[in-house]
Scaffold this motif. Structure first.
Motif, PDB file in Angstrom:
ATOM      1  N   UNK A  82       0.825  -1.204   0.000  1.00  0.00           N
ATOM      2  CA  UNK A  82       0.000   0.000   0.000  1.00  0.00           C
ATOM      3  C   UNK A  82       0.864   1.261   0.000  1.00  0.00           C
ATOM      4  N   UNK A  83       1.899   1.266   0.822  1.00  0.00           N
ATOM      5  CA  UNK A  83       2.807   2.423   0.850  1.00  0.00           C
ATOM      6  C   UNK A  83       3.488   2.606  -0.501  1.00  0.00           C
ATOM      7  N   UNK A  84       3.889   1.498  -1.118  1.00  0.00           N
ATOM      8  CA  UNK A  84       4.571   1.572  -2.408  1.00  0.00           C
ATOM      9  C   UNK A  84       3.643   2.087  -3.502  1.00  0.00           C
ATOM     10  N   UNK A  85       2.349   1.692  -3.457  1.00  0.00           N
ATOM     11  CA  UNK A  85       1.402   2.194  -4.461  1.00  0.00           C
ATOM     12  C   UNK A  85       1.230   3.705  -4.331  1.00  0.00           C
ATOM     13  N   UNK A  86       1.098   4.183  -3.093  1.00  0.00           N
ATOM     14  CA  UNK A  86       0.965   5.622  -2.878  1.00  0.00           C
ATOM     15  C   UNK A  86       2.247   6.334  -3.299  1.00  0.00           C
ATOM     16  N   UNK A  87       3.396   5.762  -2.944  1.00  0.00           N
ATOM     17  CA  UNK A  87       4.681   6.371  -3.292  1.00  0.00           C
ATOM     18  C   UNK A  87       4.887   6.425  -4.801  1.00  0.00           C
ATOM     19  N   UNK A  88       4.507   5.361  -5.491  1.00  0.00           N
ATOM     20  CA  UNK A  88       4.675   5.319  -6.947  1.00  0.00           C
ATOM     21  C   UNK A  88       3.822   6.381  -7.630  1.00  0.00           C
ATOM     22  N   UNK A  89       2.557   6.483  -7.213  1.00  0.00           N
ATOM     23  CA  UNK A  89       1.679   7.508  -7.792  1.00  0.00           C
ATOM     24  C   UNK A  89       2.216   8.902  -7.480  1.00  0.00           C
ATOM     25  N   UNK A  90       2.657   9.106  -6.240  1.00  0.00           N
ATOM     26  CA  UNK A  90       3.214  10.401  -5.869  1.00  0.00           C
ATOM     27  C   UNK A  90       4.464  10.747  -6.645  1.00  0.00           C
ATOM     28  N   UNK A  91       5.336   9.760  -6.828  1.00  0.00           N
ATOM     29  CA  UNK A  91       6.586   9.988  -7.564  1.00  0.00           C
ATOM     30  C   UNK A  91       6.275  10.359  -9.016  1.00  0.00           C
ATOM     31  N   UNK A  92       5.375   9.597  -9.647  1.00  0.00           N
ATOM     32  CA  UNK A  92       5.020   9.867 -11.039  1.00  0.00           C
ATOM     33  C   UNK A  92       4.344  11.228 -11.189  1.00  0.00           C
TER      34      UNK A  92
ATOM     35  N   UNK B  95      -4.965  -6.182  -5.058  1.00  0.00           N
ATOM     36  CA  UNK B  95      -4.209  -5.309  -4.153  1.00  0.00           C
ATOM     37  C   UNK B  95      -2.811  -5.852  -3.903  1.00  0.00           C
ATOM     38  N   UNK B  96      -2.730  -7.142  -3.613  1.00  0.00           N
ATOM     39  CA  UNK B  96      -1.430  -7.731  -3.334  1.00  0.00           C
ATOM     40  C   UNK B  96      -0.519  -7.674  -4.554  1.00  0.00           C
ATOM     41  N   UNK B  97      -1.043  -8.024  -5.719  1.00  0.00           N
ATOM     42  CA  UNK B  97      -0.225  -8.017  -6.924  1.00  0.00           C
ATOM     43  C   UNK B  97       0.165  -6.607  -7.352  1.00  0.00           C
ATOM     44  N   UNK B  98      -0.775  -5.659  -7.235  1.00  0.00           N
ATOM     45  CA  UNK B  98      -0.447  -4.274  -7.551  1.00  0.00           C
ATOM     46  C   UNK B  98       0.592  -3.731  -6.573  1.00  0.00           C
ATOM     47  N   UNK B  99       0.468  -4.137  -5.310  1.00  0.00           N
ATOM     48  CA  UNK B  99       1.445  -3.697  -4.319  1.00  0.00           C
ATOM     49  C   UNK B  99       2.822  -4.253  -4.586  1.00  0.00           C
ATOM     50  N   UNK B 100       2.895  -5.502  -5.029  1.00  0.00           N
ATOM     51  CA  UNK B 100       4.184  -6.099  -5.359  1.00  0.00           C
ATOM     52  C   UNK B 100       4.841  -5.369  -6.523  1.00  0.00           C
ATOM     53  N   UNK B 101       4.037  -5.064  -7.550  1.00  0.00           N
ATOM     54  CA  UNK B 101       4.565  -4.339  -8.705  1.00  0.00           C
ATOM     55  C   UNK B 101       5.002  -2.938  -8.303  1.00  0.00           C
ATOM     56  N   UNK B 102       4.224  -2.290  -7.437  1.00  0.00           N
ATOM     57  CA  UNK B 102       4.561  -0.937  -7.000  1.00  0.00           C
ATOM     58  C   UNK B 102       5.857  -0.920  -6.197  1.00  0.00           C
ATOM     59  N   UNK B 103       6.118  -1.957  -5.411  1.00  0.00           N
ATOM     60  CA  UNK B 103       7.370  -2.024  -4.662  1.00  0.00           C
ATOM     61  C   UNK B 103       8.555  -2.093  -5.622  1.00  0.00           C
ATOM     62  N   UNK B 104       8.413  -2.883  -6.683  1.00  0.00           N
ATOM     63  CA  UNK B 104       9.470  -2.952  -7.695  1.00  0.00           C
ATOM     64  C   UNK B 104       9.629  -1.591  -8.375  1.00  0.00           C
ATOM     65  N   UNK B 105       8.487  -0.943  -8.673  1.00  0.00           N
ATOM     66  CA  UNK B 105       8.516   0.335  -9.379  1.00  0.00           C
ATOM     67  C   UNK B 105       9.213   1.414  -8.564  1.00  0.00           C
ATOM     68  N   UNK B 106       8.817   1.599  -7.301  1.00  0.00           N
ATOM     69  CA  UNK B 106       9.388   2.700  -6.519  1.00  0.00           C
ATOM     70  C   UNK B 106      10.865   2.470  -6.247  1.00  0.00           C
ATOM     71  N   UNK B 107      11.262   1.215  -6.043  1.00  0.00           N
ATOM     72  CA  UNK B 107      12.684   0.936  -5.861  1.00  0.00           C
ATOM     73  C   UNK B 107      13.456   1.206  -7.143  1.00  0.00           C
ATOM     74  N   UNK B 108      12.831   0.944  -8.288  1.00  0.00           N
ATOM     75  CA  UNK B 108      13.477   1.231  -9.571  1.00  0.00           C
ATOM     76  C   UNK B 108      13.636   2.736  -9.763  1.00  0.00           C
ATOM     77  N   UNK B 109      12.602   3.509  -9.401  1.00  0.00           N
ATOM     78  CA  UNK B 109      12.677   4.962  -9.531  1.00  0.00           C
ATOM     79  C   UNK B 109      13.823   5.526  -8.689  1.00  0.00           C
ATOM     80  N   UNK B 110      13.893   5.067  -7.450  1.00  0.00           N
ATOM     81  CA  UNK B 110      14.929   5.568  -6.537  1.00  0.00           C
ATOM     82  C   UNK B 110      16.311   5.147  -7.017  1.00  0.00           C
ATOM     83  N   UNK B 111      16.417   3.905  -7.464  1.00  0.00           N
ATOM     84  CA  UNK B 111      17.694   3.405  -7.968  1.00  0.00           C
ATOM     85  C   UNK B 111      18.172   4.220  -9.162  1.00  0.00           C
TER      86      UNK B 111
END
Length: 200
Positions: A65-75, A166-182
């Motif tokens: 859930x945190x990663x989904x919010x972070x990904x949307x916020x980052x984008x 929710x679980x699958x979107x959250x997993x993808x969002x965790x990969x996404x936000x870590x990719x953005x930061x990286x």
């Protein structure tokens, strides 16, 4: 859409924890997706008790859930969209939107960061079930706090689909936000984002 996004935050259903060490990934609600219904290469589900497995699921829900919010916020920030007005007396939302997301966070005043962290801490206390049975003891898994969403009128089949989404979107969002930061801190580490000004 906002409605679809909110639906993805469906809370996991209650499922009493067994008193024996017999829980498995297949007994948890949602999250299984073909062709890998139970992806657990490190065998984390085999470690510890039933309570440990429920703690893993709760942690996955929260981080997702945190990663989904972070990904949307980052984008949103990377695209230049922002709130109108001032964040503080000397910092406008427009000036923050001109920065990269990590730079924008660094520019937030200490008082603003403190308010954000206090809000997160309050949500954590509420979602940890201190007002009732803890999820590790068979209580409800953490639900959305701000805002709370009522899914009492949703059918069982729909809830199962939403939990898995929710679980699958959250997993993808965790990969996404870590990719953005990286990519921001190590340019070229994510080829798909290389040379994109929103990440540098």
């Amino acid at each position: 859409s906002l409605v679809a996004g909110a639906a993805a935050f469906a809370p996991a259903a209650n499922k009493p924890a067994s008193t024996q060490l017999s829980a498995s990934l297949s007994e948890l609600d949602g999250g299984s997706s073909l062709p890998l219904p139970n992806f657990d290469p490190l065998k984390l589900a085999d470690q510890g008790s039933d309570e440990t497995l429920r703690w893993y699921r709760a942690a996955e829900l929260k981080h997702g859930r945190c990663a989904m919010v972070a990904t949307v916020g980052y984008l949103t920030n990377a695209a230049g969209y922002h709130f109108p007005g001032q964040l503080s007396s000397d910092i406008s939302f427009e000036s923050l939107a001109a920065m990269s997301p990590p730079e924008a966070w660094a520019a937030v005043p200490i008082a603003g960061k403190a308010q954000i962290l206090v809000t997160i801490f309050a949500a954590e206390l509420i979602s940890e079930g201190y007002q009732g049975t803890h999820y590790m003891k068979g209580g409800e898994y953490p639900t959305m706090v701000f805002p709370a969403i009522d899914f009492s009128g949703v059918s069982t089949e729909t809830m199962e689909r939403k939990r898995t989404s929710e679980l699958n979107n959250g997993r993808l969002a965790q990969i996404a936000i870590l990719s953005f930061i990286s990519e921001h801190y190590i340019p070229g580490s994510v080829p798909a984002l290389a040379n994109n000004p929103g990440w540098h």
